[in-house]
Design an enzyme around this catalytic site. Structure first.
Site, PDB file in Angstrom:
ATOM      1  N   SER A 181       0.827  -1.203   0.000  1.00 36.91           N
ATOM      2  CA  SER A 181       0.000   0.000   0.000  1.00 36.91           C
ATOM      3  C   SER A 181       0.866   1.260   0.000  1.00 36.91           C
ATOM      4  O   SER A 181       1.664   1.473  -0.894  1.00 36.91           O
ATOM      5  CB  SER A 181      -0.967  -0.037   1.186  1.00 36.91           C
ATOM      6  N   ASP A 195      -2.246   6.060  -4.204  1.00 38.06           N
ATOM      7  CA  ASP A 195      -1.113   5.363  -3.607  1.00 38.06           C
ATOM      8  C   ASP A 195      -0.720   4.197  -4.521  1.00 38.06           C
ATOM      9  O   ASP A 195      -1.343   3.988  -5.572  1.00 38.06           O
ATOM     10  CB  ASP A 195      -1.435   4.920  -2.178  1.00 38.06           C
ATOM     11  N   ASP A 252      -1.157   1.004  -4.669  1.00 39.98           N
ATOM     12  CA  ASP A 252      -2.126  -0.027  -5.048  1.00 39.98           C
ATOM     13  C   ASP A 252      -3.502   0.548  -5.375  1.00 39.98           C
ATOM     14  O   ASP A 252      -4.453  -0.188  -5.596  1.00 39.98           O
ATOM     15  CB  ASP A 252      -2.225  -1.119  -3.990  1.00 39.98           C
ATOM     16  N   ASP A 296      -5.951   2.164  -3.847  1.00 36.85           N
ATOM     17  CA  ASP A 296      -7.180   2.111  -3.048  1.00 36.85           C
ATOM     18  C   ASP A 296      -7.365   3.388  -2.229  1.00 36.85           C
ATOM     19  O   ASP A 296      -8.428   3.595  -1.638  1.00 36.85           O
ATOM     20  CB  ASP A 296      -7.220   0.873  -2.149  1.00 36.85           C
TER      21      ASP A 296
END
Length: 468
Positions: free
Chosen positions: A114, A258, A260, A262
């Protein structure tokens, strides 16, 4: 170096001795434990394409430098335990979640740390709905890993490996199908946006989404090298590059994700932060204006969501920090929108997971319908400021003793201890909790000015320092 095992997965830095870092040995053990858990849950390959009755796991990863190594170990382990693997390659977290559901797979593993820096990586674990494991399920995986209670397949029962390059389009099709995504209004608005994709998978999928929406765009840090151009957490202190670009006056909106994808943050047309806390607030405002109902965010999120929800006649509820806690509360309260104040939008009409693509499409629809600039829209919401501080933990730190001391000191205030300790004052709040992903205590505080918010946070931090 660090290795953190929790109910939400395994996370750590790359390189170093086994047991202390995220390394192949621990990846094999943890993946094997997860696979064994899925089998005991009755995983049997629900998708007709996989008619050999083996469980099927979807694997996706962000663009981190260590991603290919971790991916290879994860996939090899799953094949070795007798599972079919559908590898969707470089993909966002929400793309992987939706792929599990689309394929009717038995679970999924997302390889991403993340917002953590480049030396970190992690495994995030999904159930057959493409949602994160519950606390009870995560505990079972940890127990299986500790006992090493798993059996590998014989040669005739090894799994099959399938590459899949369709998942991005499935995700975009899902976003475009949402009733509240008004693609015509967005196209007619002729938006010009600047995107910071932080050298990861956002640089692959966001141009595809923006093309579908008819948005003109410039991509910064778009090459998915995993060598992040700046600290990947989408906070103002890390975003000077795109903020300076926005000040050129050539764009209507700045979009930051970010690694990833999400989490989602916006920058207004004048180069000022819209505020990551206000990503969810603004999207919720749009959703609630069309589909009245309830909302949920976690304890560390702004009061502005509560205010907006009540203005629309709905009820707001708070959950413990963590996506699975938010989604559990959302289901219990039948919330129509929810998420986390760190820029995580969860819209059940799509799926129960934080999704920056959904957030972008809903926000642009909102902006197109109002006819306001981003800064004008931001001015319509209650003004709060959150100070986000952290305390690095020492090996001897007694966190429970610290939190009990804080509760004693502020016993005359409203206290919520479902996740650390949150103290609600009439005009501000402060929340202390141990991070699930890093060896730190997070200290978040909110007030009507940043000075007051930071002072409150520092006041509580001093209590911790005095006890370490």
């Amino acid at each position: 170096m660090s290795l953190i095992k929790s109910i939400s997965g395994i996370r750590g830095t790359i390189g170093g001795p086994a047991g202390d870092t995220l390394n192949p040995l621990d990846i094999v053990k943890f993946t094997s434990a997860y696979a064994t858990f899925i089998r005991r849950q009755g995983g049997n390959g629900k998708n007709a394409e996989f008619n050999n009755h083996r469980p099927t796991i979807v694997v996706g990863r962000d663009a981190r430098i260590s991603g290919f190594m971790v991916d290879s170990v994860v996939c090899g382990t799953l094949l070795g335990i007798g599972y079919d693997v559908v590898n969707i390659g470089l993909a966002t977290t929400p793309t992987t979640e939706l792929a599990v559901r689309t394929l009717g797979a038995d679970g999924g593993i997302i390889i991403t740390a993340s917002h953590n820096p480049r030396q970190w990586n992690a495994l995030k674990l999904l159930n057959s709905e493409g949602e994160f494991l519950t606390a009870a399920d995560g505990s079972q995986v940890l127990e299986l890993a500790e006992k090493e209670d798993f059996v590998y397949a014989e040669v005739d029962n090894l799994g099959r490996y399938i590459n899949c390059d369709e998942a991005d389009q499935w995700h975009i099709d899902d976003v475009m199908s949402l009733d509240l995504v008004d693609a015509d209004a967005i196209r007619n608005a002729h938006f010009r946006v600047c995107v910071d994709a932080i050298n990861s998978v956002g640089g692959i999928i966001l141009p595809k989404l923006l093309d579908e929406l008819g948005v003109e765009y410039t991509i910064l840090n778009g090459e998915p090298t995993g060598d992040f151009a700046h600290n990947p957490e989408p906070l103002e202190k890390n975003l000077q590059g795109i903020m300076d670009e926005m000040k050129s006056g050539r764009y209507d909106l700045g979009i930051v994700v970010d690694p990833d994808v999400d989490r989602l943050a916006f920058i207004s047309e004048d180069g000022t932060m819209f505020g990551e806390e206000y990503t969810l607030v603004s999207v919720a405002d749009y959703v609630l204006s069309n589909t009245p109902g309830n909302t949920v965010s976690n304890l560390s999120s702004t009061r502005a969501l509560r205010d907006v929800t009540e203005r629309h006649g709905g009820q707001y509820a708070a959950s413990a920090v963590g996506e699975v806690n938010v989604t559990t509360k959302m289901k219990a309260t039948e919330a129509v929108i929810g998420g986390e104040g760190n820029g995580g939008v969860i819209y059940p009409e799509s799926h129960y997971g934080r999704d920056a693509l959904v957030g972008i499409a809903l926000f642009l629809s909102h902006l197109a319908h109002t006819g306001l600039s981003a800064s004008q829209l931001r001015a319509t919401y209650p003004n709060y400021y959150i100070a986000k501080n952290r305390i690095d933990l020492q090996p001897t730190t007694n966190i429970d003793a610290i939190l009990n001391k804080v509760k004693e000191m502020y016993a005359d205030q409203q206290i919520n201890d479902i996740d650390g300790v949150k103290i609600d004052f009439p005009d501000k709040w402060v929340h202390l909790r141990k991070s699930n992903t890093e060896p730190i205590i997070r200290v978040y505080s909110e007030a009507h000015t940043m000075e007051d918010a930071d002072a409150l946070g520092k006041q509580l931090m001093q209590v911790v320092y005095d006890m370490q």
